[in-house]
Design an enzyme around this catalytic site. Sequence first.
Site, mmCIF file in Angstrom:
data_model
loop_
_atom_site.group_PDB
_atom_site.id
_atom_site.type_symbol
_atom_site.label_atom_id
_atom_site.label_comp_id
_atom_site.label_asym_id
_atom_site.label_seq_id
_atom_site.Cartn_x
_atom_site.Cartn_y
_atom_site.Cartn_z
ATOM 1 N N GLU A 89 73.464 78.178 48.364
ATOM 2 C CA GLU A 89 72.396 77.642 47.525
ATOM 3 C C GLU A 89 72.687 76.212 47.093
ATOM 4 O OE1 GLU A 89 71.812 81.945 45.347
ATOM 5 O OE2 GLU A 89 71.905 80.132 44.142
ATOM 6 N N CYS A 102 72.640 69.823 42.796
ATOM 7 C CA CYS A 102 73.739 70.728 42.477
ATOM 8 C C CYS A 102 74.163 71.412 43.770
ATOM 9 C CB CYS A 102 73.254 71.746 41.437
ATOM 10 S SG CYS A 102 74.479 73.014 41.083
ATOM 11 N N CYS A 109 82.648 83.344 45.929
ATOM 12 C CA CYS A 109 83.725 82.775 45.105
ATOM 13 C C CYS A 109 84.803 83.834 44.896
ATOM 14 C CB CYS A 109 83.174 82.316 43.755
ATOM 15 S SG CYS A 109 84.449 81.561 42.710
ATOM 16 N N CYS A 113 84.458 85.894 38.028
ATOM 17 C CA CYS A 113 84.067 85.921 36.613
ATOM 18 C C CYS A 113 83.035 87.035 36.395
ATOM 19 C CB CYS A 113 83.467 84.581 36.202
ATOM 20 S SG CYS A 113 84.612 83.225 36.431
ATOM 21 N N CYS A 116 79.082 86.255 36.440
ATOM 22 C CA CYS A 116 78.559 85.327 37.450
ATOM 23 C C CYS A 116 77.967 86.049 38.663
ATOM 24 C CB CYS A 116 79.680 84.390 37.879
ATOM 25 S SG CYS A 116 79.208 83.287 39.208
ATOM 26 N N CYS A 328 73.832 80.004 39.408
ATOM 27 C CA CYS A 328 74.349 80.006 40.763
ATOM 28 C C CYS A 328 74.484 81.415 41.330
ATOM 29 C CB CYS A 328 75.686 79.280 40.820
ATOM 30 S SG CYS A 328 76.943 80.010 39.762
HETATM 31 N N1 SAH Z 1 83.316 77.638 39.745
HETATM 32 C C1 SAH Z 1 83.004 76.537 38.918
HETATM 33 C C2 SAH Z 1 81.690 75.861 39.275
HETATM 34 C C3 SAH Z 1 80.533 76.752 39.608
HETATM 35 S S1 SAH Z 1 79.884 77.705 38.271
HETATM 36 C C4 SAH Z 1 83.048 76.943 37.454
HETATM 37 O O1 SAH Z 1 83.120 78.134 37.166
HETATM 38 O O2 SAH Z 1 83.028 76.047 36.615
HETATM 39 C C5 SAH Z 1 79.118 76.433 37.282
HETATM 40 C C6 SAH Z 1 78.862 76.843 35.843
HETATM 41 O O3 SAH Z 1 77.847 77.868 35.784
HETATM 42 C C7 SAH Z 1 80.090 77.437 35.156
HETATM 43 O O4 SAH Z 1 80.298 76.832 33.894
HETATM 44 C C8 SAH Z 1 79.727 78.890 35.029
HETATM 45 O O5 SAH Z 1 80.389 79.507 33.955
HETATM 46 C C9 SAH Z 1 78.228 78.832 34.831
HETATM 47 N N2 SAH Z 1 77.555 80.108 35.077
HETATM 48 C C10 SAH Z 1 77.920 81.121 35.870
HETATM 49 N N3 SAH Z 1 77.060 82.142 35.765
HETATM 50 C C11 SAH Z 1 76.120 81.765 34.879
HETATM 51 C C12 SAH Z 1 74.965 82.388 34.332
HETATM 52 N N4 SAH Z 1 74.587 83.590 34.720
HETATM 53 N N5 SAH Z 1 74.230 81.697 33.433
HETATM 54 C C13 SAH Z 1 74.586 80.444 33.062
HETATM 55 N N6 SAH Z 1 75.647 79.807 33.542
HETATM 56 C C14 SAH Z 1 76.425 80.465 34.437
HETATM 57 FE FE1 SF4 Z 2 83.410 81.405 40.679
HETATM 58 FE FE2 SF4 Z 2 81.204 81.986 39.324
HETATM 59 FE FE3 SF4 Z 2 83.565 82.039 38.090
HETATM 60 FE FE4 SF4 Z 2 82.531 79.675 38.843
HETATM 61 S S1 SF4 Z 2 81.669 81.078 37.345
HETATM 62 S S2 SF4 Z 2 84.638 80.399 39.130
HETATM 63 S S3 SF4 Z 2 81.466 80.280 40.726
HETATM 64 S S4 SF4 Z 2 82.939 83.372 39.770
#
Ligand code: SAH
Ligand code: SF4
Length: 338
Positions: A89, A102, A109, A113, A116, A328
Amino acid sequence: MELYGLNRAELSSICDQLGQPAFRGKQIAEWLYRSGVRSFDCMTNLPAALRDKLNQTSTITRSEIVKRSESADKTAKYLLKMADGQTIESVLLPYPDRISVCVSTQIGCPVGCVFCATAMCGFVRNLSAGEIVDQVSALQQQAGRRVTHVVMMGMGEPLLNFDNVVKALHLLNDELGIGMRKMTVSTVGIAPAIDRLRDLDLQITLAVSLHTPDDDLRRRLIPIADKYPLVTLMQSCREYTQHTKRKITFEYLMLADVNDSQPQAMELAALLQHTLCNVNLIPFNEVEGLPYRRPNRAAIEAFRKVLEDNGIEVTQRMERGRPISAACGQLRRRQLSS
Ligand code: SAH
Ligand code: SF4
């Protein structure tokens, strides 16, 4: 050999091997990245013999747009198909005075997390530098306007794909003319990679996903935090700001009743007291199948006020693209499950 993703020096050395002068490398780079042509036959200022040789020895691999969805505020999310059939994406965010893209840095990944959507698809592979640059170039072509800003906040953890990400930053800077200061790399907090990035002294913006000032909670939200506790991470962050003189943006994803209380805001302010930074509050974008909720506006405002009263600069992520699931990983997940 794959040419998309090579820099000028590498392209010049290929020309050299083909018995051509080095300036041909610069011409090829311009065709690849500035004009975005997808075939050697379109590179009209190259001699026909060189085009023939390139056709025999080299390839230009670009993605294909398989889906596009646009929200009312003109944020457009794209699903791009790579040469191996995998999808990623990328999001185009047009504003009156700038245009931001973006990008994803990995397919899926490995960090996992718990909040996510990307993590729910597991990890497939790293993206190459070419595949990262391709996203900016493809969306620029869609927009019909020069992209001014790039944020690496799509799928994946950029600092676990360090070399390709750094190469992509240089290509975007050198070949697409995007200023280093207009590019942001968001990391979940891989401390040793932050140290490596510090030593490169790039003028990019580093964003660190902190999400909580509490180690135990952080480990529950971000499994990899077990390896990099807050003392280690904050030490790397402070050294980064001291060395580069660049502010760090700490991202704080707000999850209702998990990390949005006022005592947690106090603790966060204390943790960041001596760090050159600002905090970006990100209200959680709800993901189907996950138990988390976004806090209400009053809770976000109260949290913000505690930080500001303690001298911390706060920004709030603009709420763009919510109806098209701009968080994302959500579009790919929907495609995979349909
Ligand atoms: N892996 C990196 C970059 C990609 S995620 C990181 O974790 O920073 C980019 C941002 O989107 C991160 O701050 C992450 O915590 C946030 N993010 C992930 N899932 C999300 C969600 N469901 N709603 C809002 N932000 C989210
Ligand atoms: Fe990976 Fe999503 Fe955690 Fe960013 S927020 S490190 S994309 S699992």
